[in-house]
Design a protein around this motif. Structure first.
Motif, PDB file in Angstrom:
ATOM      1  N   ALA A 125       0.966  -1.273   0.011  1.00 42.69           N
ATOM      2  CA  ALA A 125      -0.171   0.084  -0.013  1.00 42.69           C
ATOM      3  C   ALA A 125       0.796   1.244  -0.029  1.00 42.69           C
ATOM      4  O   ALA A 125       0.281   2.449  -0.495  1.00 42.69           O
ATOM      5  N   SER A 126       2.060   1.219   0.531  1.00 42.58           N
ATOM      6  CA  SER A 126       3.107   2.207   0.725  1.00 42.58           C
ATOM      7  C   SER A 126       3.248   2.874  -0.733  1.00 42.58           C
ATOM      8  O   SER A 126       3.865   3.962  -1.195  1.00 42.58           O
ATOM      9  N   TYR A 127       3.284   1.762  -1.851  1.00 44.91           N
ATOM     10  CA  TYR A 127       3.497   2.003  -3.095  1.00 44.91           C
ATOM     11  C   TYR A 127       2.259   2.192  -4.044  1.00 44.91           C
ATOM     12  O   TYR A 127       2.104   2.877  -4.884  1.00 44.91           O
ATOM     13  N   LEU A 128       1.056   1.514  -3.668  1.00 38.12           N
ATOM     14  CA  LEU A 128       0.014   1.562  -4.488  1.00 38.12           C
ATOM     15  C   LEU A 128      -1.126   2.365  -4.057  1.00 38.12           C
ATOM     16  O   LEU A 128      -2.159   2.560  -4.810  1.00 38.12           O
ATOM     17  N   ALA A 129      -1.458   2.574  -2.654  1.00 39.42           N
ATOM     18  CA  ALA A 129      -2.689   3.325  -2.396  1.00 39.42           C
ATOM     19  C   ALA A 129      -2.433   4.995  -2.402  1.00 39.42           C
ATOM     20  O   ALA A 129      -1.390   5.304  -2.304  1.00 39.42           O
ATOM     21  N   ARG A 130      -3.531   5.623  -2.645  1.00 36.16           N
ATOM     22  CA  ARG A 130      -3.556   6.979  -2.660  1.00 36.16           C
ATOM     23  C   ARG A 130      -2.939   7.621  -1.502  1.00 36.16           C
ATOM     24  O   ARG A 130      -3.173   7.103  -0.456  1.00 36.16           O
ATOM     25  N   GLN A 197     -17.623   3.200  -0.999  1.00 33.86           N
ATOM     26  CA  GLN A 197     -17.216   4.127  -0.188  1.00 33.86           C
ATOM     27  C   GLN A 197     -15.656   3.914  -0.086  1.00 33.86           C
ATOM     28  O   GLN A 197     -15.098   4.975   0.419  1.00 33.86           O
ATOM     29  N   ALA A 198     -14.966   2.925  -0.181  1.00 36.96           N
ATOM     30  CA  ALA A 198     -13.697   2.604   0.401  1.00 36.96           C
ATOM     31  C   ALA A 198     -12.693   3.073  -0.493  1.00 36.96           C
ATOM     32  O   ALA A 198     -12.805   3.097  -1.715  1.00 36.96           O
ATOM     33  N   ASP A 199     -11.668   3.640   0.045  1.00 35.47           N
ATOM     34  CA  ASP A 199     -10.445   3.947  -0.636  1.00 35.47           C
ATOM     35  C   ASP A 199      -9.358   2.825  -0.642  1.00 35.47           C
ATOM     36  O   ASP A 199      -8.841   2.766  -1.594  1.00 35.47           O
ATOM     37  N   VAL A 200      -9.338   1.935   0.622  1.00 35.19           N
ATOM     38  CA  VAL A 200      -8.685   0.854   0.762  1.00 35.19           C
ATOM     39  C   VAL A 200      -9.488  -0.404   1.090  1.00 35.19           C
ATOM     40  O   VAL A 200     -10.236  -0.104   2.066  1.00 35.19           O
ATOM     41  N   ILE A 201      -9.411  -1.307   0.264  1.00 36.17           N
ATOM     42  CA  ILE A 201     -10.310  -2.533   0.733  1.00 36.17           C
ATOM     43  C   ILE A 201      -9.264  -3.678   1.019  1.00 36.17           C
ATOM     44  O   ILE A 201      -8.673  -4.190   0.017  1.00 36.17           O
ATOM     45  N   LEU A 216     -18.087  -2.378  -8.407  1.00 34.30           N
ATOM     46  CA  LEU A 216     -18.513  -1.333  -7.414  1.00 34.30           C
ATOM     47  C   LEU A 216     -17.470  -0.414  -7.044  1.00 34.30           C
ATOM     48  O   LEU A 216     -17.454   0.453  -6.237  1.00 34.30           O
ATOM     49  N   LEU A 217     -16.072  -0.763  -7.451  1.00 33.53           N
ATOM     50  CA  LEU A 217     -14.950  -0.133  -6.967  1.00 33.53           C
ATOM     51  C   LEU A 217     -14.969   1.496  -7.649  1.00 33.53           C
ATOM     52  O   LEU A 217     -15.181   1.511  -8.864  1.00 33.53           O
ATOM     53  N   LYS A 218     -14.689   2.396  -6.707  1.00 35.29           N
ATOM     54  CA  LYS A 218     -14.597   3.681  -7.351  1.00 35.29           C
ATOM     55  C   LYS A 218     -13.281   3.946  -7.685  1.00 35.29           C
ATOM     56  O   LYS A 218     -12.262   3.296  -7.316  1.00 35.29           O
ATOM     57  N   PRO A 219     -13.083   5.062  -8.661  1.00 43.62           N
ATOM     58  CA  PRO A 219     -11.634   5.356  -9.182  1.00 43.62           C
ATOM     59  C   PRO A 219     -10.644   5.637  -7.935  1.00 43.62           C
ATOM     60  O   PRO A 219     -11.181   6.284  -6.853  1.00 43.62           O
ATOM     61  N   GLY A 220      -9.608   5.209  -8.049  1.00 46.50           N
ATOM     62  CA  GLY A 220      -8.670   5.484  -7.043  1.00 46.50           C
ATOM     63  C   GLY A 220      -8.582   4.429  -6.047  1.00 46.50           C
ATOM     64  O   GLY A 220      -7.665   4.520  -5.035  1.00 46.50           O
ATOM     65  N   GLY A 289       4.802   2.075  -8.902  1.00 48.62           N
ATOM     66  CA  GLY A 289       3.520   1.775  -8.254  1.00 48.62           C
ATOM     67  C   GLY A 289       2.496   2.585  -8.892  1.00 48.62           C
ATOM     68  O   GLY A 289       2.323   2.565 -10.056  1.00 48.62           O
ATOM     69  N   ARG A 290       1.550   3.118  -7.908  1.00 50.81           N
ATOM     70  CA  ARG A 290       0.448   3.953  -8.735  1.00 50.81           C
ATOM     71  C   ARG A 290       0.813   5.157  -9.271  1.00 50.81           C
ATOM     72  O   ARG A 290       1.818   6.001  -9.186  1.00 50.81           O
ATOM     73  N   GLN A 291       0.383   5.211 -10.622  1.00 49.74           N
ATOM     74  CA  GLN A 291       0.425   6.191 -11.762  1.00 49.74           C
ATOM     75  C   GLN A 291      -0.238   7.486 -11.697  1.00 49.74           C
ATOM     76  O   GLN A 291      -0.124   8.302 -12.155  1.00 49.74           O
ATOM     77  N   SER A 292      -1.713   7.275 -11.013  1.00 49.28           N
ATOM     78  CA  SER A 292      -2.357   8.556 -11.171  1.00 49.28           C
ATOM     79  C   SER A 292      -3.583   8.400  -9.866  1.00 49.28           C
ATOM     80  O   SER A 292      -3.628   7.055  -9.349  1.00 49.28           O
ATOM     81  N   ALA A 293      -4.097   9.366  -9.648  1.00 50.21           N
ATOM     82  CA  ALA A 293      -5.205   9.442  -8.444  1.00 50.21           C
ATOM     83  C   ALA A 293      -6.307   8.491  -8.635  1.00 50.21           C
ATOM     84  O   ALA A 293      -6.937   8.077  -7.716  1.00 50.21           O
TER      85      ALA A 293
END
Length: 320
Positions: A125-130, A197-201, A216-220, A289-293
């Motif tokens: 998550a330190s690389y992949l979560a917003r 609703q979740a930012d991290v699942i 059901l997954l929201k962007p980000g 890791g994550r490339q965009s919000a």
């Protein structure tokens, strides 16, 4: 030889500290043969699983005069234990001197497992979560649930925790524990609504049917799949895989044992070359890791013997 029980493991480790230990371990590497995976048939209930997970480091620890280590985790997974109020996962960790083979410590394997599993997910998550992730949904109310919440909060500013479990009373127990530890936590009665609703699942179950639904997954959103450690198990559907940039803890393990990956490969929802990277790649900067919000990321772990070895060494050194 030291005998190190669960309370001593808890005293020896911190989430921030173990995340960094694992970051270094994946960066530096270790020898970790494919784990032994055996089904123990039980005529009167669900089959159990016996896992043997060996790993070893160099004969001399890098930069020190200390010998390296050999370690092996012996684990059983017994799904029916839940009905008798015992953990499904049992185990011990045996740590040896790599140069001489001398036993050094026998460490509580259940504690090693929950600590390293939660911290490996948080490392991903330190690389992949917003970086501004606020709401964390935890699916499952087993021994890992509280650790997952605490480990992820060590790397992201998560303010709210939702907990869903098939048995709502068990989710309520986890919520009570989290609230006692200062979390803003509540039971999620509707899993689908909570996912939206979740930012991290984080999903840590023994499910064989998808619980995380891609539609059901929201962007980000960042999806962290911890259960489904056999090809027959699964926690996410094909659409979640298709919508996400997919990462794993180790490519060799995930493509052979992780049901979410194995079944998606079989259905064509995922190809091996579409797996962006693993924790070796992320910690070494070999992949980004994550490339965009707005992008959805998905991390699937099945557990790596390197993680257990690194955690066990950290516990052993704390006793010196």
């Amino acid at each position: 030889m030291l005998i190190i029980g669960p309370e001593a493991v808890d005293r020896a480790l911190s989430y921030e500290g173990l995340i960094e230990v694992l970051r270094t371990a994946f960066h530096d590497g270790a020898v970790q043969p494919v784990r032994h995976h055996h089904t123990v048939e039980r005529p009167d209930g669900a089959d159990a699983t016996l896992l043997l997970m060996p790993a070893w480091s160099d004969l001399k620890a890098a930069g020190t005069s200390e010998n390296g280590h050999i370690g092996i985790k012996i684990v059983t997974v017994s799904p029916d234990n839940n009905a008798i109020n015992k953990p499904a996962v049992m185990g011990n960790y045996l740590l040896l001197d790599a140069a001489t083979g001398e036993p050094q410590a026998l460490i509580d394997g259940q504690k090693i497992t929950v600590w390293r599993t939660a911290c490996a997910s948080a490392l991903a998550a330190s690389y992949l979560a917003r970086e501004d992730a606020k709401t964390h949904l935890i699916v499952g109310a087993g021994a890992l649930s509280v650790h997952l919440a605490k480990a992820h909060r060590a790397v992201r500013p998560l303010e709210r925790v939702l907990v869903w479990n098939r048995t709502a009373a068990n989710a309520a127990k986890v919520v009570e524990q989290l609230q006692a530890d200062g979390f803003e936590a509540e039971v999620a009665e509707d899993l689908d609504a909570a996912q939206a609703q979740a930012d991290v699942i984080s999903c840590a179950t023994l499910s064989t049917i998808p619980l995380v639904k891609g539609a059901l997954l929201k962007p980000g959103t960042h999806v962290d799949l911890v259960g489904a450690f056999t090809p027959a198990m699964r926690e996410s559907d094909d659409e979640a895989i298709v919508r996400a940039r997919v990462y794993v803890d180790t490519k060799a393990g995930a493509t052979k044992e992780a049901g979410d990956i194995v079944q998606a490969l079989q259905s064509g929802a995922l190809s091996e070359d579409a797996i962006v990277g693993d924790l070796f790649d992320l910690t070494r900067g070999a992949t980004q890791g994550r490339q965009s919000a707005d992008e959805i990321t998905l991390f699937k772990s099945v557990g790596a013997a390197l993680e257990d070895l690194a955690a066990a060494i950290a516990v052993y050194r704390s006793q010196a």
